[in-house]
Design a protein around this motif. Structure first.
Motif, PDB file in Angstrom:
ATOM      1  N   LYS A   1       0.728  -1.240  -0.042  1.00  0.00           N
ATOM      2  CA  LYS A   1       0.037  -0.055   0.041  1.00  0.00           C
ATOM      3  C   LYS A   1       0.937   1.371  -0.086  1.00  0.00           C
ATOM      4  O   LYS A   1       0.650   2.174  -0.648  1.00  0.00           O
ATOM      5  N   GLU A   2       1.945   1.245   0.858  1.00  0.00           N
ATOM      6  CA  GLU A   2       2.656   2.176   0.941  1.00  0.00           C
ATOM      7  C   GLU A   2       3.504   2.745  -0.495  1.00  0.00           C
ATOM      8  O   GLU A   2       3.476   3.678  -1.071  1.00  0.00           O
TER       9      GLU A   2
ATOM     10  N   LEU B   1      -4.289   4.262   4.210  1.00  0.00           N
ATOM     11  CA  LEU B   1      -3.057   3.746   4.649  1.00  0.00           C
ATOM     12  C   LEU B   1      -2.695   3.770   6.034  1.00  0.00           C
ATOM     13  O   LEU B   1      -2.261   2.671   6.726  1.00  0.00           O
TER      14      LEU B   1
END
Length: 206
Positions: free
Chosen positions: A165-166, A201
């Motif tokens: 995700k990052e 996030l």
């Protein structure tokens, strides 16, 4: 009997202080790009100090990081500020564990990951503020700070889901930065979309 000159001087000082209070309340001091990046260095220093069991130094660095984060929090959008405030609470927990000699690696990684991402989110909203004011140069610089802070946070991502995700958000910001630095004033991106990505996030890591 009341001394009139003293009385009027007292009234003048009181009204002046009140005026300064109102001014401070309604005027935000500009944040420099250096100040926007300072928490990253303090968090990095704190981690190194913990690794080398320099716990007094780590506490000092965490305190400095929190002070810097509060400075950013005052300028950022209220939605980002809420995440910064929660990240500060997580760092305070880590600091308490250090003081009690009960530091847990999971807590440290969690706190530092969220701290760096909340700072990145805050700087993203400051970038948006500057672009809205027509200051493209500052908007790019704060967006670049966001990019660097997210890259730093990868070090503390402990799951593949978080890392994936990052990296996705990092790539999105990298593309946006490239577009923003092109000639012209048209940018094919939406801050709202990025804001949602940041919130997701941080929230999935809670």
């Amino acid at each position: 009997m009341l001394n009139k000159p003293f009385f009027f001087a007292f009234i003048f000082i009181g009204s002046t202080l009140f005026g300064l209070h109102i001014y401070d309340k309604n005027h935000k001091v500009d944040l420099t790009i250096e100040q926007a990046m300072e928490p990253v260095q303090h968090l990095s220093n704190a981690r190194q100090a913990i690794v080398h069991e320099q716990f007094d130094k780590s506490i000092m660095e965490l305190d400095e990081a929190i002070i810097d984060m509060r400075r950013i929090e005052k300028i950022a959008d209220s939605s980002a500020s809420a995440y910064v405030e929660k990240a500060i609470a997580d760092l305070a927990l880590v600091e308490a564990e250090i003081r009690n000699d009960t530091i847990l690696l999971d807590d440290l990684n969690h706190a530092f990951f969220n701290a760096l991402n909340s700072i990145a989110y805050a700087n993203l909203t400051i970038s948006e503020q500057n672009l809205d004011k027509g200051d493209k140069y500052k908007a790019i610089r704060f967006m670049n700070a966001t990019f660097k802070e997210m890259v730093s946070s990868l070090e503390f991502a402990t799951s593949e889901r978080d890392k994936e995700k990052e990296r996705k958000v990092i790539e999105d910001i990298k593309t946006i930065l490239e577009n923003m630095q092109k000639p012209g004033d048209q940018y094919n991106f939406n801050y709202d979309t990025l804001n949602r990505e940041f919130e997701e996030l941080i929230e999935i890591h809670d």
